[in-house]
Design an enzyme around this catalytic site. Structure first.
Site, short mmCIF file in Angstrom:
data_model
loop_
_atom_site.label_atom_id
_atom_site.label_comp_id
_atom_site.label_asym_id
_atom_site.label_seq_id
_atom_site.Cartn_x
_atom_site.Cartn_y
_atom_site.Cartn_z
N HIS A 443 -29.17 -70.06 -43.92
CA HIS A 443 -29.94 -69.56 -45.06
C HIS A 443 -30.45 -68.14 -44.82
O HIS A 443 -30.34 -67.27 -45.68
CB HIS A 443 -31.12 -70.51 -45.34
N ARG A 533 -8.52 -50.51 -25.17
CA ARG A 533 -8.77 -50.67 -23.74
C ARG A 533 -8.89 -52.16 -23.38
O ARG A 533 -9.84 -52.82 -23.75
CB ARG A 533 -10.06 -49.95 -23.35
N ARG A 601 -3.42 -50.61 -23.98
CA ARG A 601 -3.17 -50.20 -22.59
C ARG A 601 -3.40 -51.40 -21.67
O ARG A 601 -4.46 -52.03 -21.71
CB ARG A 601 -4.10 -49.06 -22.19
N GLU A 703 -0.68 -38.78 -17.64
CA GLU A 703 -1.97 -38.38 -17.07
C GLU A 703 -1.86 -37.91 -15.63
O GLU A 703 -2.87 -37.60 -14.99
CB GLU A 703 -2.96 -39.55 -17.16
N GLY A 724 -3.47 -38.60 -21.30
CA GLY A 724 -4.84 -38.93 -20.88
C GLY A 724 -5.47 -37.69 -20.27
O GLY A 724 -5.27 -37.38 -19.10
N SER A 725 -6.21 -36.97 -21.10
CA SER A 725 -6.70 -35.66 -20.66
C SER A 725 -7.70 -35.77 -19.52
O SER A 725 -7.83 -34.83 -18.71
CB SER A 725 -7.33 -34.91 -21.84
N ASN A 726 -8.39 -36.89 -19.39
CA ASN A 726 -9.39 -37.02 -18.32
C ASN A 726 -8.71 -37.01 -16.95
O ASN A 726 -9.04 -36.21 -16.07
CB ASN A 726 -10.19 -38.32 -18.49
N ASP A 727 -7.74 -37.91 -16.76
CA ASP A 727 -7.06 -37.96 -15.46
C ASP A 727 -6.14 -36.76 -15.25
O ASP A 727 -5.97 -36.30 -14.12
CB ASP A 727 -6.27 -39.27 -15.34
N CYS A 774 -5.11 -39.39 -26.03
CA CYS A 774 -6.20 -40.36 -26.20
C CYS A 774 -7.37 -40.07 -25.27
O CYS A 774 -8.22 -40.92 -25.06
CB CYS A 774 -5.68 -41.78 -25.97
#
Length: 831
Positions: A443, A533, A601, A703, A724-727, A774
């Site tokens: 409710h 992820r 992934r 990456e 994967g721009s970070n790695d 990504c």
């Protein structure tokens, strides 16, 4: 069209077959349709429509008959009671006490009115015919069904009384009297006053139907949309032991299930996701097995397992879809439905006992997306089920019974064990609602959605942990888990209209790991999910190490073994638990964006992250630099993790084959060498995930500088790349991105990193392969977006909160690039 039922002559009613002449006030369900709302009320008209039109196609509806609204008018006409009723309710608008006195007097007038002999004879004869169908020992449900002239939006749901397990002539007539009198319950009178309805333009019909013995089985509610996000491609099923009142009133936390409509219609029938509810109580009849009901504690076994199995969930979903299709065809547009069901504990069958159009979530403005987000986090006080997707703050007001309602002040947060139908006035003025008990169809949840305020239901001990007067913030904007924070926290509201969204050549996608927010994010103007992820689902929904679930016998710690057993409760094996949870998490994300692509992934935990999962310490080595160690592709065919990877593959096979979510593409992270890629692909094929079969596409993360240098070789093995721009930045610059001391050297805008990105895009396109990105860089730096557009990247996947802004940046960059191109063709040099 709505008509005045009092003026309708029986011969003019359009019917399949003529009504027997001996019935003036009775209509059997097979004689009723949706055109008869004015005569038998909405509930009976719907039951008749379902019984007539859908039972032949397998939807089970218990048979019964309606006592028409004309019978209600007959009773009051014969008793000359109208003037007395008007007098009783004359002062009802004057406050709580005058309303209670007037409503009580009105009920007394109706109950005391002589019951016409001819009406009683018709009811008993109809009951005898029903008993001939189901057996002499038939028990029936006597249910109210309100009707009104020209009041299209008046559902009157939950305002009047129903009586269950009624047997025998005397009980039946007595129940009918009380049912008619319930038109004047306090809450019904209050409802009509609040809505501005004339008490005397509303009448009551009664439904008498075979009693479904849910007291010996289970019951619940089905919605043909997601009640929080409004996502229309799912069927949402709730279920609890015993009679359904506990689910509706929020006394219990029910089991929940989702089924995805598009793949269900296509023949791939599987439960999309599920959640085990507490189900601490079940409502049954009194000790003598008769009408009185009460709640009793459920057994440990009943609480440990689901109260319906997958086959029953799918049967309910099929019935719900059939009902929605029928109502939609009649209306000429999509009509999401709110359906009540019950499982008979005697014959084991599932019955539909009520169906009505859903009128709250489905009426939200189309093409408009509102996003609430906290500006900063606070101290978490408690959690429960999130209702709505908003945030609100205020002072708490703990209300444990209706006697404390008078102290409630507008703008406060209502905190209660559960809410009741006659609390409507207070709830309308609340900033938010928090309850101890209840699921997302109780409710409190229904009213909160209708009012557009956030609610956290089923929070356990909110009334004990919160105190009147303390300032709190109620957040339902963080997924399916609602949160109550200490203090007044700032928050932002973003309003987006679909027609204002720009279109771009470059696809804009989102990075996503949390299935709980996937249905809500599906309304974002994006082209799919560029990075789903898997790690988030493993850490948040599964919580245990894959190898610990594959081999619980190898866990040395007794406490961790017990934790694994508890997590996997209800599943055949711990491995099955992993496959079920992972496939449902990924499946929910895939369904939310279907048929748009969702790139999943495979797991990319580092060893220290894996070790923190339940049972993980015994399966992970200690590494000095996990960022560059045993991670990604190197794990998948390795003996130390191969059985865990096999479970990942089983889950993805289930998503694509059993659930039918073929929009899922798979992606391999941190793949260092060509030979490693070949081993991983062979391992996936061994587990039923062969590239190209069933349209399966497999991507690889780009990456590692070697992915760029050997892009032609990797392109031979994979269908696409995701940068994967970070790695890639970490390895190009030699900077450990987990190290704070050298963080100043981590910059995706470095010329070397930008050169690698450009080379990767060009190499992928040279081989006819898709290339997206990504990483975090496009979310943070507009100049990276410009570089990507100029390099011809196919897709940019960013965090959901910047998706719209990124599309605007991309549109601007594409326009600039187009201008440069046209100018060059014209021989004009632009500065």
């Amino acid at each position: 069209m709505w008509v005045n039922s009092a003026s309708v002559a029986r011969p003019s009613m359009k019917r399949k077959e003529p009504i027997p002449l001996d019935y003036r006030y009775i209509r059997f369900f097979d004689e009723i349709s949706l055109n008869d709302v004015a005569l038998v009320g909405g509930k009976n008209a719907s039951l008749g429509e379902l019984y007539r039109r859908l039972t032949a196609s397998g939807v089970k509806v218990p048979n019964g008959f309606a006592v028409t609204a004309d019978a209600y008018r007959l009773i009051l006409d014969r008793a000359q009671a109208w003037a007395a009723l008007r007098g009783a309710l004359a002062g009802a608008a004057g406050g709580v006490e005058p309303l209670a006195r007037g409503a009580a007097r009105a009920r007394e007038i109706v109950r005391d009115a002589p019951f016409p002999a001819e009406l009683a004879a018709e009811i008993l004869e109809a009951h005898a015919k029903l008993a001939a169908q189901y057996g002499e020992e038939l028990s029936v449900a006597v249910r109210s069904s309100a009707t009104a002239e020209d009041l299209l939006n008046a559902s009157f749901a939950g305002q009047h009384e129903s009586f269950l397990n009624v047997r025998g002539a005397e009980e039946l007539i007595h129940a009918c009297r009380n049912c008619f009198a319930s038109l004047f319950t306090d809450r019904a009178v209050r409802y009509r006053l609040d809505q501005g309805f004339d008490h005397f333009r509303v009448a009551l019909s009664i439904g008498v139907m075979k009693m479904v013995r849910a007291d010996l089985g289970s019951s619940g509610v089905v919605f043909t949309l997601d009640t929080e996000s409004g996502f229309r491609d799912v069927v949402f099923v709730t279920a609890a032991w015993g009679l359904g009142e506990n689910v509706v009133q929020g006394t219990v936390d029910p089991d929940e299930f989702y089924v995805f409509k598009p793949t269900f219609r296509g023949g791939k029938r599987a439960v999309l996701k599920r959640a085990l509810g507490g189900k601490e109580l079940k409502m049954v009849y009194g000790g003598d097995g008769r009408q009185a009901t009460h709640s009793v504690p459920t057994t440990a076994e009943e609480r440990r397992g689901y109260c319906i199995d997958d086959a029953e969930v799918l049967e309910l979903a099929g019935a719900a879809i059939a009902i929605e299709d029928h109502y939609s065809a009649a209306a000429g547009h999509s009509v999401p439905m709110d359906i009540e069901w019950a499982k008979d504990g005697v014959d084991g069958k599932l019955y539909i006992i009520q169906a009505r159009p859903e009128t709250v979530v489905s009426r939200r403005a189309a093409g408009v997306l509102e996003q609430y987000s906290l500006s900063r986090q606070g101290t978490l006080r408690l959690t429960g089920h999130a209702v709505g997707e908003r945030i609100a703050s205020g002072r708490a007001r703990v209300v444990r019974s209706h006697r404390e309602l008078a102290e409630f002040q507008p703008g406060e947060v209502l905190v209660a064990p559960a809410t009741e139908p006659d609390w409507g006035t207070v709830m309308k003025s609340a900033a938010a609602i928090v309850t101890d008990r209840g699921g997302r169809t109780c409710h409190a949840a229904i009213v909160a959605r209708e009012l557009g305020i956030p609610a956290v239901v089923g929070a356990g001990d909110a009334t004990a942990r919160l105190t009147t007067g303390e300032e709190i913030t109620v957040s339902c904007a963080e997924g399916a888990t609602g949160k109550v924070y200490e203090g007044i926290l700032p928050f932002e509201v973003t309003r987006l209209e679909e027609r204002s969204v720009l279109r771009t050549r470059t696809e804009i996608m989102v990075n996503l790991g949390n299935p709980e927010i996937a249905l809500r994010l599906s309304f974002l103007p994006v082209d799919g999910v560029g990075l789903a992820r898997m790690e988030f689902i493993i850490s948040e929904a599964i919580k245990a190490h894959p190898m610990a679930l594959a081999h619980p016998e190898r866990i040395a710690d007794a406490a961790e073994r017990a934790a694994i057993e508890e997590l996997a409760r209800g599943c055949a094996t711990p491995a099955d638990y992993f496959v079920e949870r992972l496939s449902e998490g990924v499946g929910t994300i895939a369904a939310a964006f279907y048929p748009k692509p969702v790139i999943v992934r495979m797991s990319d935990f580092k060893t220290n992250e894996y070790a923190s999962l339940v049972g993980g310490r015994g399966f992970e080595p200690a590494e000095e630099n996990p960022m560059l160690g045993f991670r990604g592709a190197s794990r998948y065919a390795h003996p130390a993790y191969a059985d865990g990877f096999a479970l990942e593959c089983r889950a993805m096979t289930r998503v694509r084959e059993q659930m039918g979510l073929v929009n899922v593409k798979l992606m391999i992270p941190f793949c260092r060498r060509i030979e490693e890629a070949e081993r991983v692909l062979a391992e996936m094929a061994r587990h039923g995930l062969k590239r190209g079969e069933g349209g399966l596409e497999i991507y690889v993360m780009c990456e590692i500088p070697n992915n760029v240098i050997l892009v032609d070789g990797f392109a031979r093995l994979f269908d696409g790349f995701s940068i994967g721009s970070n790695d890639l930045t970490q390895l190009a610059l030699g900077v450990d991105r987990d190290s704070g001391i050298v963080a100043f050297d981590f910059d995706e805008r470095d010329p070397g990193v930008k050169a690698l990105i450009g080379m990767a895009i060009a190499g992928a396109h040279r081989n006819g392969r898709h290339c997206g990105i990504c990483g975090q860089a496009p979310s943070d730096y507009p100049e990276i977006v410009e570089l990507l557009v100029q390099s011809g990247v196919d897709s940019i996947s960013v965090n959901p909160d910047v998706a719209v802004r990124t599309r605007e940046l991309v549109a601007r960059a594409e326009r600039a690039l187009s201008l440069v191109g046209r100018a060059a063709e014209a021989g004009v040099k632009l500065e």
